[in-house]
Design an enzyme around this catalytic site. Structure first.
Site, PDB file in Angstrom:
ATOM      1  N   GLU A 173      69.518 -51.408 -25.736  1.00 18.93           N
ATOM      2  CA  GLU A 173      68.283 -50.382 -25.997  1.00 18.93           C
ATOM      3  C   GLU A 173      68.705 -49.677 -27.201  1.00 18.93           C
ATOM      4  O   GLU A 173      68.519 -48.449 -27.448  1.00 18.93           O
ATOM      5  CB  GLU A 173      67.901 -49.799 -24.877  1.00 18.93           C
ATOM      6  CG  GLU A 173      67.568 -50.458 -23.548  1.00 18.93           C
ATOM      7  CD  GLU A 173      67.686 -49.489 -22.503  1.00 18.93           C
ATOM      8  OE1 GLU A 173      68.321 -48.482 -22.538  1.00 18.93           O
ATOM      9  OE2 GLU A 173      66.451 -49.648 -21.693  1.00 18.93           O
ATOM     10  N   CYS A 206      61.936 -43.861 -17.163  1.00 14.11           N
ATOM     11  CA  CYS A 206      62.203 -42.736 -18.079  1.00 14.11           C
ATOM     12  C   CYS A 206      61.080 -42.469 -19.043  1.00 14.11           C
ATOM     13  O   CYS A 206      60.796 -41.245 -19.310  1.00 14.11           O
ATOM     14  CB  CYS A 206      63.487 -43.080 -18.696  1.00 14.11           C
ATOM     15  SG  CYS A 206      63.215 -44.372 -19.914  1.00 14.11           S
TER      16      CYS A 206
END
Lengths: 648, 648
Positions: free
Chosen positions: A316, A412
């Site tokens: 990521e 998240c």
């Protein structure tokens, strides 16, 4: 000069009454916050349980059970509480505050005598605590706890949660450090750095600033703590066999020596935000310069036109200079939010619109694209080019979804969007004792103490669809201060008037600064021309060569299959064709759409019998193209989408 | 009509004396075969050991030890023996033959009383044999053993190896099948299907044909054997959580119902080759039609312009229609070789140049690109666009190498290239009793029995650099037969003369067929115009939109950084610019290179300070471009390369 920074405006003093933003704020308040509360309590029928609240109950010995969910599951409730805090500031809600208080009481009950508070280790065995700082997120949870506690303290004045956070911060301070007997570690996932500075601003307890500074200065020092920790505790590092190793954690070398944004993008910008806070608070010019280098690397080498960052799914992460694929992209919503955090702090130090311009770019594009217009579903990944068939069948695009998802195992992004949007008013204005900065244009009013007097600024605008912003000053006493208006980088022609009189002020770092005595009823009008603008990328960005993006004001546009048919890569724009702008009130809660005469590659002579043939020259068909704001894509079902379009 | 197929020419009757191909054959003979022998015996200093021969010694109880290497390690020596066999046909070599005989003796010594022969299970425990046909390659090893044994029998007339292969084939026949008491399995990795038909042609033992046909017909039948096998033996299938499941093994449904090439590309084309063999041998029209559908899907939807196949690294597999990325591509050398196997068999059934055209495309581009010009290093993956920085730093391109590698842990491609190149002459001609087909153009001579007489054809050509091919017939008796010359699909203007007289024969399925009495000294001249041709892809191939490829004759060209600088995606060709062709004898063993006036995107005004700016219109700089044959790329060090180039 680093510490002379601007400060955020108390959210309680800002009322946003804006067609564009109020809708989002209300969605967060009425839908996202209640939905997340249900999620935290495992009450969403189709979603995997969160176990978050349950873990706290087990840790507080209020029920039997084992730890479940992600190792950082605690942070979800902290993010929720932070969003709640912001929401309470502009929309008091007794019932919600009661729920929050009860939750805080539960959290407090789980806290250990020495202040430690991470349910994973409280439940699984405290003897193992602080043995995997690299991956086990105890300090990440500390960071989010502190951020939430600070916000809740500002929102309510109550200090229960603040004291819990102080307790855990002090526990960490006592256990971590380079002193004899302490563990010389630092967070695997950053966020505590900036949070501790916020805490310090309330507590004035030097330990909190010292801990933040220690986390930053110790990071990446040789011998690498994470390597030592792995050896000592027999942990393994997932990244060691890849090109990206400790860089994933921004821990390949000391942060002051870093000049390229690298590794996990969210962690990176959270770290840089913390560095900016510490640099400012401690007057650390060298650290500030590292921030500037890293900022510059991001915005001149590694940022999408949407303000999104993180080009690769692998980790990521940031990838490398000019590597900005549009289709395999990561561009996590949280990373764009983190970039806004970083931008805000750099602006607060420099008063330079270089930072607030990027803040605006990320906010109106890469961040709000993350949430559906009904607030019910979310993108983790924000691609700039999507083919649903590729998402389904190409293993290396399985992270790219053609539609927003209800919830995520790793949840998240939704709470991050929630806490940003419910505090969005705070990004519009910054001030010090003698100046107001208007960074973002949103309707509403803000009350500020300036020159010893209360001044209320009433803002009216239809931004981002229209470039006119009217600010009316309300005060009982004339007040001397400077009012600074950001003239956005995208804006070529603008005009600022005060009471109808054109202001010829030179721009100061991108701001029109008007320093004078302001009287009740004074009216400032910023009028920005907002033509459609065609944008090109640096030719070192391979993926965008021969292509352009279309913007209008801060809004990046895109083509969707719903308007333009399949095979969007076959579409070309043509130089010189005028765009027709139209405000469509019924579409996506009201947006300006663009139509333009374009072309599509002709399929003449291709009958499906061949893949290749002798070139017959460029052949096109006419096609009327329609563009919609990028952030609003994927609100009408699944289809192709592209931001970058070939230019004929 | 399916069984009226052409047959390959005995390699012993073909002498290749060709500037282009003889070099490759000699490289294989003098370098690759000896190098591989050293590799099989773990004598290459820098390379990982193969353990291949050692495993056989352990299995034959000639030394103590455990099985080491890949589960299919046995196949490496079989591939080597096959290459050796072909090499011996055109270049007798007593010492090499002795080494081969000794190796065969070792293999025979490892064979079990019932014929079983797979060192992995002989060493690890025969009770587990045939319990993981899906992934443990026992039948793959059978296939390569049979192919090698057949070749060695043709090359030397010796039957030791052939008998070993027959023994293992019969063992498998006795153990596998739908009959009571047998395991209803089939190969996880195909190749045995086509091999067993070759064996049958020698043995005429119906069991060998039946086994091949059984493997094909049983494949994909419900309930899926691999699922049952997993359940029964507690195996796990790696692919079950991906879009590609049993499709990886071409076993999602019965092969007769399949219409899209799918899964692991090498396995797929090996299967299809076997299907074509069985269809032909058993006159199975339905099976042949499945072959045609699958062929058509490959060449009209899933084949690169280089004749390479397999668009994704995930499973080394076909992806989906029109998905042909140039940079993340797999395009395994072995898959292109397998496509040649498939093409050859389809041609043998149909006498249609649709198949041999593809054979030529793959051979001159996607196959020989796999080996360096010195025969010392190999590509597994053959990308059409390479940026070394991406190969290093992009996790999802880590399979793409910017330079050929010395050897691979999974060493399938080098021996596959070796066996193809050392039998390349056999692909040039096919015949039956009354016809000769010249499929590929290479200098040398071939001796054939036609009309009851020996006819020798002497071929002179500088193909692929020049389109003139001169064939002189040598015979003692005038002979009546048809001589068919493929007129390549790439060729627009050609002329065929016999003894100077222009032949106006209509093309039959792409062949100029001349049926007549041929006398000693008759001379056939094929003269093909070979201009530079610009090629475009179907606009459904997203990655190639706006781009073209350059070909000349069968050769696909590319741009290399060494000639054209970095950032190749910035380069454009311009319509109408003439190409300058030049034979460069010193470059890459002699190639025709192309130069042309082109353009490069201007970097004017880009000073590194920005990623995006308002579009200033398309701005170019002039640049002289040089193109080299694709197969010869990466022979001058590491750099960028691209086949597809933007067209202005």
């Amino acid at each position: 000069m680093l510490n002379k920074k601007l400060r955020p405006v108390n959210l309680g003093k800002i009322q946003i009454e804006d067609r564009f933003w109020k809708e989002y704020m209300e969605l967060v308040r009425t839908h996202v916050i209640p939905y997340q509360w249900d999620a935290l309590n495992d009450r969403i029928p189709d979603a995997e349980p969160s176990y978050c609240i349950q873990n706290f109950r087990v840790a507080a010995k209020r029920e039997e059970g084992k730890f479940q969910g992600m190792v950082f599951q605690d942070s979800d409730v902290y993010k929720w509480l932070e969003a709640v805090a912001y929401s309470l500031m502009w929309h008091p809600d007794e019932a919600l505050e009661k729920t929050a208080d009860e939750t805080i009481e539960l959290i407090a009950a789980a806290q250990q005598p020495d202040g430690y508070l991470d349910t994973y280790y409280i439940i699984n065995g405290l003897d193992r605590r602080f043995t995997n700082l690299m991956d086990h997120h105890e300090l990440y949870c500390l960071g989010h706890m502190v951020e939430a506690a600070v916000a809740y303290y500002y929102a309510t004045g109550k200090d229960v949660f603040l004291n819990v956070a102080v307790g855990y911060a002090n526990c960490v301070y006592n256990c971590l450090g380079t002193e004899e007997g302490k563990i010389p570690g630092y967070p695997g996932h950053e966020v505590a750095e900036m949070a501790l500075v916020s805490l310090y601003k309330i507590t004035k307890d030097e330990r909190h600033l010292k801990l933040a500074k220690y986390f930053i200065d110790q990071r990446g020092q040789a011998p690498l703590f994470f390597d030592e920790e792995c050896k000592k505790n027999n942990n393994t590092c997932y990244w060691d066999d890849t090109y990206m190793r400790k860089q994933y954690y921004q821990a390949g070398k000391p942060v002051r020596e870093q000049d390229k944004a690298e590794g996990h993008a969210v962690r990176a910008v959270y770290l840089y935000s913390g560095m900016a806070e510490v640099a400012s608070e401690t007057e650390d010019q060298e650290l500030f310069e590292a921030c500037e280098r890293l900022w510059s690397n991001i915005v001149t080498r590694q940022m999408y036109v949407t303000g999104s960052i993180g080009a690769t799914e692998h980790g990521e992460a940031f990838s490398f200079d000019y590597d900005l694929p549009n289709d395999t992209v990561y561009a996590e919503t949280c990373a764009a939010i983190g970039l806004i955090f970083f931008a805000r702090r750099m602006f607060e130090i420099t008063k330079d619109s270089r930072y607030t311009d990027v803040m605006e770019r990320a906010l109106y594009n890469g961040v709000i694209s993350g949430m559906s217009l009904d607030g019910k579903s979310f993108f983790y990944v924000n691609p700039l080019e999507v083919s649903p068939e590729h998402c389904e069948k190409d293993y290396f695009r399985r992270h790219v979804k053609p539609e927003r998802q209800k919830w995520f195992g790793c949840a998240c992004c939704p709470p991050n969007v929630a806490r940003l949007l419910s505090s969005i008013g705070g990004y519009a204005f910054e001030c010090d004792d003698a100046s107001v900065y208007m960074n973002l244009f949103m309707g509403g009013q803000v009350e500020l103490e300036l020159d010893g007097n209360k001044n209320i600024f009433h803002v009216e605008t239809n931004y981002p669809w229209n470039g006119k912003v009217v600010v009316t000053v309300e005060n009982e006493q004339p007040s001397f201060f400077s009012f600074a208006v950001r003239i956005p980088g995208w804006c070529v022609n603008s005009c600022v008037t005060v009471n109808g009189e054109k202001q010829l002020c030179e721009l100061e770092k991108g701001y029109a600064v008007m320093k004078r005595e302001w009287k009740n009823g004074d009216q400032i009008i910023l009028d920005m021309e907002m033509p459609v603008t065609i944008v090109e990328a640096n030719p070192l960005v391979r993926e965008d060569i021969g292509k352009v993006a279309v913007m209008r004001g801060p809004i990046v546009y895109c083509l969707e299959e719903q308007d333009n048919g399949t095979s969007l890569p076959q579409i070309y724009l043509e130089e010189g064709q005028p765009f027709n702008e139209k405000y469509e009130g019924d579409l996506f809660n009201g947006v300006v759409t663009l139509t333009v005469k374009g072309k599509r590659v002709s399929d003449e002579g291709w009958n499906g019998d061949a893949l290749y043939r002798t070139y017959r020259g460029k052949k096109f068909m006419d096609q009327e193209l329609k563009l919609i704001p990028y952030y609003s894509w994927a609100n009408r079902g699944i289809g192709e989408m592209t931001v970058w379009v070939r230019m004929k």
